[in-house]
Motif scaffolding. Sequence first.
Motif, mmCIF file in Angstrom:
data_model
loop_
_atom_site.group_PDB
_atom_site.id
_atom_site.type_symbol
_atom_site.label_atom_id
_atom_site.label_comp_id
_atom_site.label_asym_id
_atom_site.label_seq_id
_atom_site.Cartn_x
_atom_site.Cartn_y
_atom_site.Cartn_z
ATOM 1 N N ASN A 221 0.829 -1.211 0.000
ATOM 2 C CA ASN A 221 0.000 0.000 0.000
ATOM 3 C C ASN A 221 0.862 1.260 0.000
ATOM 4 O O ASN A 221 0.472 2.281 -0.553
ATOM 5 C CB ASN A 221 -0.911 0.013 1.237
ATOM 6 N N ILE A 222 2.009 1.178 0.666
ATOM 7 C CA ILE A 222 2.925 2.317 0.719
ATOM 8 C C ILE A 222 3.766 2.298 -0.550
ATOM 9 O O ILE A 222 4.390 1.288 -0.873
ATOM 10 C CB ILE A 222 3.804 2.250 1.983
ATOM 11 N N LYS A 223 3.756 3.398 -1.270
ATOM 12 C CA LYS A 223 4.364 3.415 -2.599
ATOM 13 C C LYS A 223 5.883 3.394 -2.563
ATOM 14 O O LYS A 223 6.523 2.962 -3.515
ATOM 15 C CB LYS A 223 3.884 4.647 -3.387
ATOM 16 N N ARG A 224 6.477 3.885 -1.486
ATOM 17 C CA ARG A 224 7.930 3.949 -1.428
ATOM 18 C C ARG A 224 8.396 3.672 -0.011
ATOM 19 O O ARG A 224 7.838 4.200 0.946
ATOM 20 C CB ARG A 224 8.416 5.327 -1.873
ATOM 21 N N ILE A 225 9.416 2.817 0.107
ATOM 22 C CA ILE A 225 10.035 2.534 1.401
ATOM 23 C C ILE A 225 11.523 2.809 1.268
ATOM 24 O O ILE A 225 12.185 2.272 0.375
ATOM 25 C CB ILE A 225 9.813 1.078 1.843
ATOM 26 N N MET A 226 12.033 3.644 2.153
ATOM 27 C CA MET A 226 13.455 3.951 2.149
ATOM 28 C C MET A 226 14.077 3.428 3.433
ATOM 29 O O MET A 226 13.666 3.799 4.527
ATOM 30 C CB MET A 226 13.687 5.460 2.026
ATOM 31 N N PHE A 227 15.050 2.537 3.293
ATOM 32 C CA PHE A 227 15.843 2.082 4.428
ATOM 33 C C PHE A 227 17.070 2.975 4.503
ATOM 34 O O PHE A 227 17.935 2.930 3.613
ATOM 35 C CB PHE A 227 16.273 0.626 4.245
ATOM 36 N N ARG A 228 17.142 3.798 5.528
ATOM 37 C CA ARG A 228 18.293 4.684 5.695
ATOM 38 C C ARG A 228 19.287 4.043 6.654
ATOM 39 O O ARG A 228 18.909 3.554 7.718
ATOM 40 C CB ARG A 228 17.856 6.048 6.227
ATOM 41 N N ILE A 229 20.558 4.050 6.277
ATOM 42 C CA ILE A 229 21.602 3.472 7.117
ATOM 43 C C ILE A 229 22.185 4.586 7.971
ATOM 44 O O ILE A 229 22.812 5.528 7.457
ATOM 45 C CB ILE A 229 22.686 2.787 6.266
ATOM 46 N N VAL A 230 21.913 4.501 9.274
ATOM 47 C CA VAL A 230 22.352 5.537 10.221
ATOM 48 C C VAL A 230 23.012 4.819 11.396
ATOM 49 O O VAL A 230 22.343 4.387 12.334
ATOM 50 C CB VAL A 230 21.160 6.389 10.704
ATOM 51 N N PRO A 231 24.338 4.652 11.363
ATOM 52 C CA PRO A 231 25.013 3.877 12.414
ATOM 53 C C PRO A 231 24.889 4.460 13.812
ATOM 54 O O PRO A 231 24.912 3.712 14.783
ATOM 55 C CB PRO A 231 26.482 3.870 11.954
ATOM 56 N N ASP A 232 24.755 5.765 13.932
ATOM 57 C CA ASP A 232 24.746 6.402 15.252
ATOM 58 C C ASP A 232 23.352 6.365 15.865
ATOM 59 O O ASP A 232 22.391 6.899 15.299
ATOM 60 C CB ASP A 232 25.231 7.847 15.130
#
Length: 545
Positions: A221-232
């Motif tokens: 249903n959600i048109k876009r999924i962004m996995f952001r890599i944030v180590p901190d």
Amino acid sequence: MLGDANYLNPVIGASVTSGNVYGLIYPGLIQSDFDTTTGLLNFIAVEKSLLPLTNSGLKDQKRSAIARSWSMADDNLSITYTLRDDITWNDGTPLTAHDFRFSYELYGNPVIASPRQQYLAELVGADKGAIDFDRAIVVPDDTTLVFHFYKPVSERLALFHTSLTPVPKHIWEAVPPAEFRQSGLNQTPLGAGPYTLTSWQKQQQILLESNPLCRLPKPGNIKRIMFRIVPDYTVRLTQLQTGVVDVVENIKPEDFSGLESASADIDIKSVGLRVYDYVGWSNIDQEAYHRDGSLLPHPLFGSADVRRALTLAIDRQSIIDGYLGPYGVICSSDISPSIRWAYNNDVRPYGYDPNEAVRLLEQEGWVPGPDGIRQKDGRKFSFALYTNAGNSRRNFASVIIQQNLREIGIECRLEVQESNVFFENLRLRKLDAWMAGWSIGLEIDPLDGWGSDLEKSRFNFTGYRNSRIDELCMLAKEELDPVDARPYWMEYQEILHRDQPTTFLYWIKETQGFNRRVEGEEVNILSTFYNIDDWTLNPSATVSQ
């Protein structure tokens, strides 16, 4: 996410991040549901389920899978799947039973070295050292897939081991096995799941878009999924508070109240117990193993008494009290208390007892040297403890472990590596001591982590070898009703507790933060994202970019 994926390929992907992402790109053969009352895993196809399901399972049953149905042979020597005939890969090529047979040859190829080779351990030929794929997996037609076993196998284990994720044969068959891990196709996966990969900027972000061609499960249903890599961790928390991101996993309990009162309007959800942290000790001499395949005891960690001393010297409860609070439970093996039917309540975790630790070490010949560091035969008890960057919980725990070991005369240096580097070094068995975690399988099948055949047991990073553990795992598999295997798992836990191939630290009740503009999410022991294709966004909500 604190770390990037290593491979977006189910054959070789080994990290939790990799699984979260490729699980949205590739299709599944069957669905599963976890019964929290018994701790048993149920399996679901389009037209049948293995057992009566909970309410959540009945809801989930409407979700599609490639298998329309399955049939277990009366002698439990084979299982036959009937597949849907209307599924295509995203380039329009039909997805057929031939893709599964081809994919299983990849999973079983020792050159590719899939971490899931043990899933093929019951197929015809495996007992003789080499799977006979011509007899083990038969494809009479495009929609019929038959797996044959060399011995009777329970229906649950058959379902678990035959439902590995397929990759498209027509794309991968031209790639030589020796080039599989380096192939550029790993960067541009062709799937048939609810999402497709739009871009992958290493160590920055992975962008997926809803797949309108998908039929199983339905397009997201959600048109876009962004996995952001944030180590901190602090940065991840701030981004959740300010609405820059919608979901952050593993929130510290002390941050709950601040998040729930934040302007971003956040829900905290928790689930467990599936994940545990541990300290791994190489049971074998890594240098000798890589030099000529020798399986000599590690000069520091090769003795079970020494490993038991290390566990006794670590104040696990103080780590829980200082970081996890009520969301942590001391761990004694890799069978979770959530797996109720198999959990051994009589195995009591070792308490914090540095005096007993010292007694065991000196019994093994490790005595204080002139500088206070223990030594034996001229060798100091000194080592580096590695862990992955960005995990504040492990950073906190490693400092306490370092202090605890210093108090009994052991020098422990702390080393942090970027996540993918760290996990690749683990895979290659290059580390002597490390701190990491496991998300356990909910169908008990631990040979991939403890099996004595180190070439097949790719997750056995410690090199631990115990013939009785091998035997118990095989005996458990022979029980057609999994609950009948309970006595074997009781003994299995007793042996791991005695041998301490790793120091099991604590089970973690996972805590996830969700922006309330995300609706329909159901945190489940199967995965934070197990029903992500059902999530929706509140159209009246806004989010920062």
